[in-house]
Design an enzyme around this catalytic site. Structure first.
Site, PDB file in Angstrom:
ATOM      1  N   ARG A 228       0.841  -1.192   0.000  1.00 35.10           N
ATOM      2  CA  ARG A 228       0.000   0.000   0.000  1.00 35.10           C
ATOM      3  C   ARG A 228       0.879   1.246   0.000  1.00 35.10           C
ATOM      4  O   ARG A 228       1.949   1.266   0.604  1.00 35.10           O
ATOM      5  CB  ARG A 228      -0.916   0.031   1.236  1.00 35.10           C
ATOM      6  CG  ARG A 228      -2.055  -0.982   1.206  1.00 35.10           C
ATOM      7  CD  ARG A 228      -3.097  -0.614   0.151  1.00 35.10           C
ATOM      8  NE  ARG A 228      -4.247  -1.501   0.168  1.00 35.10           N
ATOM      9  CZ  ARG A 228      -4.373  -2.591  -0.584  1.00 35.10           C
ATOM     10  NH1 ARG A 228      -3.396  -2.952  -1.402  1.00 35.10           N
ATOM     11  NH2 ARG A 228      -5.476  -3.328  -0.521  1.00 35.10           N
ATOM     12  N   HIS A 276      -0.379   0.223 -10.019  1.00 40.32           N
ATOM     13  CA  HIS A 276      -1.117  -0.697  -9.132  1.00 40.32           C
ATOM     14  C   HIS A 276      -1.599  -1.924  -9.917  1.00 40.32           C
ATOM     15  O   HIS A 276      -2.790  -2.262  -9.917  1.00 40.32           O
ATOM     16  CB  HIS A 276      -2.291   0.016  -8.472  1.00 40.32           C
ATOM     17  CG  HIS A 276      -2.706  -0.622  -7.171  1.00 40.32           C
ATOM     18  ND1 HIS A 276      -3.198   0.097  -6.120  1.00 40.32           N
ATOM     19  CD2 HIS A 276      -2.703  -1.922  -6.746  1.00 40.32           C
ATOM     20  CE1 HIS A 276      -3.485  -0.711  -5.116  1.00 40.32           C
ATOM     21  NE2 HIS A 276      -3.178  -1.944  -5.476  1.00 40.32           N
TER      22      HIS A 276
END
Length: 313
Positions: A228, A276
């Site tokens: 993250r 991502h």
């Protein structure tokens, strides 16, 4: 049996038809605003507050992702988003482990074979052969030893690398040294040439990739963040890159996504970025896992991968 589905951008038809094939006895529908009809299970990602808040009779909620930090944050911001007492279950693998293995291995080999440096030499039109790294000097530390971290560790061991992991509690792996707890973090970092972050996102791990951590690595280390964006203190990484303490960083996740156009990561010569994409939820594998868990619950067996709300994963 009634199952409701909500995801802000997944194709609902793929999931509804797939679950109907697996559970033909079930009534499966896409949740829409105003739907207050009975439901036994919910398959969700970032559900609106009104979807689940009043559904205290649910037998289970399935989060459609390996990380559950976003849905837990919803609950913290708007208490009641997740009805009390209903188990929340995450997807432990569902095809993501092999994708993480591929991504991590690609990046490790990129640095191990010094391709980042050869790319820089090419841009300068310099013909120069660099001394190869040795496996024994290229220690890889993986932060996080869950389903994804352990899979990546095993794959890197297969390629002859010395691999160590760090986790909240003690883990046991063949050929992988496990460090655990805050007291052993310094020992884990000392001597590590590469850090791969696969930690869950919790209040305790926010900002863990910071200058204090970078300074404990081998000089000229590499940082790979696949977990993250909140784990990384971006300014600390930029300073470590500029000082040479960190020689390169590969980042797949960011504090703000999409990354703002003026962010320095876009143009930094030592930062490699991807949007991502390290691992995606694969519908077939995910639905197989959900089906198995529903069948366990229906047969009065404890489900797998239940989230501990106090730990955040």
């Amino acid at each position: 049996m009634n199952i409701i589905f909500y995801h802000p951008f997944f194709d609902a038809n793929i999931w509804i038809e797939g679950m109907r094939e697996r559970l033909p006895q079930a009534n499966i529908r896409q949740w829409l605003p105003g739907d207050n009809a009975p439901a036994d299970y919910a398959m969700v990602w970032l559900p609106p507050y009104e979807m689940l808040a009043s559904r205290k009779d649910l037998k289970g909620i399935f989060a459609l992702g390996a990380g559950v930090d976003a849905i837990i944050k919803q609950e913290l911001d708007h208490p009641g988003t997740l009805p009390a007492g209903v188990p929340l279950m995450r997807l432990e693998d569902t095809g993501m482990a092999i994708q993480m293995e591929e991504y991590a291995l690609a990046k490790v080999l990129y640095y191990f074979r010094r391709m980042d440096e050869y790319r820089q030499l090419q841009s300068q039109r310099v013909w120069k052969q660099l001394l190869a790294y040795r496996h024994e000097d290229f220690i890889i530390g993986i932060m996080g030893a869950g389903a994804l971290g352990s899979a990546v560790a095993r794959r890197l061991v297969d390629f002859g690398f010395i691999v160590r992991t760090w986790s909240r509690t003690e883990k046991h792996f063949n050929e992988v040294q496990n460090f655990h707890g805050n007291d052993q973090l310094s020992g884990f970092l000392s001597g590590s040439k590469v850090i791969i972050n696969l930690l869950p996102s919790t209040p305790e791990t926010v900002g863990i990739l910071n200058s204090q951590l970078f300074n404990q690595l081998q000089s000229g280390a590499f940082v790979i963040n696949l977990a993250r964006g909140a784990h990384l203190v971006e300014q600390d990484l930029l300073q470590a890159l500029d000082s040479g303490q960190v020689a390169g960083a590969s980042l797949d996740v960011f504090t703000h996504e999409p990354l703002p156009q003026m962010h320095p990561f876009w143009t930094h010569p030592r930062v490699a970025m991807t949007p991502h994409i390290a691992a995606f939820t694969r519908p077939d594998e995910a639905m197989d896992t959900i089906q198995q868990n529903i069948e366990r619950i229906e047969n009065n067996h404890p489900p797998h991968a239940v989230v501990d709300m106090t730990r955040g994963y």
